[in-house]
Design an enzyme around this catalytic site. Sequence first.
Site, mmCIF file in Angstrom:
data_model
loop_
_atom_site.group_PDB
_atom_site.id
_atom_site.type_symbol
_atom_site.label_atom_id
_atom_site.label_comp_id
_atom_site.label_asym_id
_atom_site.label_seq_id
_atom_site.Cartn_x
_atom_site.Cartn_y
_atom_site.Cartn_z
ATOM 1 N N ASP A 146 -15.179 -18.718 43.832
ATOM 2 C CA ASP A 146 -14.420 -19.796 44.467
ATOM 3 C C ASP A 146 -15.153 -21.131 44.351
ATOM 4 O O ASP A 146 -16.384 -21.172 44.352
ATOM 5 C CB ASP A 146 -14.205 -19.449 45.947
ATOM 6 C CG ASP A 146 -13.127 -20.294 46.594
ATOM 7 O OD1 ASP A 146 -12.345 -20.929 45.860
ATOM 8 O OD2 ASP A 146 -13.075 -20.331 47.831
ATOM 9 N N GLY A 149 -12.315 -25.890 41.560
ATOM 10 C CA GLY A 149 -11.577 -27.141 41.703
ATOM 11 C C GLY A 149 -12.355 -28.179 42.492
ATOM 12 O O GLY A 149 -12.384 -29.367 42.146
ATOM 13 N N TRP A 155 -15.615 -28.363 42.802
ATOM 14 C CA TRP A 155 -16.729 -28.816 41.967
ATOM 15 C C TRP A 155 -16.270 -29.952 41.053
ATOM 16 O O TRP A 155 -16.973 -30.951 40.891
ATOM 17 C CB TRP A 155 -17.246 -27.646 41.139
ATOM 18 C CG TRP A 155 -18.385 -27.991 40.216
ATOM 19 C CD1 TRP A 155 -19.714 -27.944 40.505
ATOM 20 C CD2 TRP A 155 -18.278 -28.432 38.858
ATOM 21 N NE1 TRP A 155 -20.454 -28.332 39.414
ATOM 22 C CE2 TRP A 155 -19.596 -28.638 38.387
ATOM 23 C CE3 TRP A 155 -17.211 -28.674 37.998
ATOM 24 C CZ2 TRP A 155 -19.871 -29.069 37.080
ATOM 25 C CZ3 TRP A 155 -17.475 -29.111 36.704
ATOM 26 C CH2 TRP A 155 -18.792 -29.299 36.259
ATOM 27 N N SER A 167 -5.703 -14.098 41.478
ATOM 28 C CA SER A 167 -5.076 -13.246 42.480
ATOM 29 C C SER A 167 -3.559 -13.272 42.345
ATOM 30 O O SER A 167 -2.987 -14.165 41.705
ATOM 31 C CB SER A 167 -5.471 -13.701 43.894
ATOM 32 O OG SER A 167 -4.726 -14.843 44.273
ATOM 33 N N SER A 168 -2.910 -12.319 42.984
ATOM 34 C CA SER A 168 -1.442 -12.285 42.962
ATOM 35 C C SER A 168 -0.856 -13.482 43.701
ATOM 36 O O SER A 168 0.303 -13.835 43.496
ATOM 37 C CB SER A 168 -0.943 -10.975 43.581
ATOM 38 O OG SER A 168 -1.576 -10.718 44.825
ATOM 39 N N ASN A 212 -2.268 -16.545 43.386
ATOM 40 C CA ASN A 212 -2.584 -17.751 42.613
ATOM 41 C C ASN A 212 -1.391 -18.301 41.833
ATOM 42 O O ASN A 212 -1.429 -19.445 41.358
ATOM 43 C CB ASN A 212 -3.752 -17.493 41.646
ATOM 44 C CG ASN A 212 -5.099 -17.459 42.346
ATOM 45 O OD1 ASN A 212 -6.044 -16.856 41.844
ATOM 46 N ND2 ASN A 212 -5.201 -18.105 43.505
#
Length: 261
Positions: free
Chosen positions: A28, A31, A33, A73-74, A76
Amino acid sequence: MVRLPFLSSTRGVPEAAKVPRHIAIIMDGNGRWARKRLMPRVAGHAKGVDSLREVIRTSLDRGVEYLTVFAFSSENWRRPKDEVSFLMQLFVKSLKAEIERIHRNNIRLRVVGDLEPFDTALVSLIRDGEALTEGNTKMNLTICANYGGRWDILQAVRKMTAIAPKEGEYTEDELAPHLALSFSPEPDLFIRTGGEQRISNFMLWQLAYSELYFTDKLWPEFGEAALDEAIASYQSRERRFGRTSEQVVGGEAGSSTPDHA
């Protein structure tokens, strides 16, 4: 009944190895960063591939046998369409660029999740990579893509009841072989980067007794030193699996849970 090659942490007491046998990671912070550097979010995802490469190498060097990472992930799919599109393209690009390196390092690759929504070219790349590395034995790298913990349990229930329909109760031993990661032991260590402290629908069944490690480091900042810090934290913990400290010190293994419990 199909028997799993690994002991369930709720059915017995697995060995608590000094080096985690299995590490699971939620990668995680890509984005954030990028935003900190006034870059588009997708630049963070691209940089995150470098971190994954370093973590794979370090895990291999430290003797980790199983490394599982949450790539998509599902949930996302709810992200902006252009970001999802970039992630799919990055997946293709990374597989093409890295599969030979993975194979040379004797790593077996698996991708688990509901792959049906993916482009056929991507699925073909995945299957080719899995076939190429099928005989490799030094480490198992699992990428969870379009995966969710609830999806995993539900699909396992569907398979179990279709294969062995019956009246009455099913047992954990009957369900577990149908889980998407039934080929691996339960994670010893779960790592989440990026400062969030939640599991986010990742390996809900398998994380029952995993040691949880959360770090504020964003994924593109996470490398060899950060992984060693996580492993050191794991090594400082007492893994009791429901027992008392006195039992752990005394070396008592405990007993398996009865089927009816």
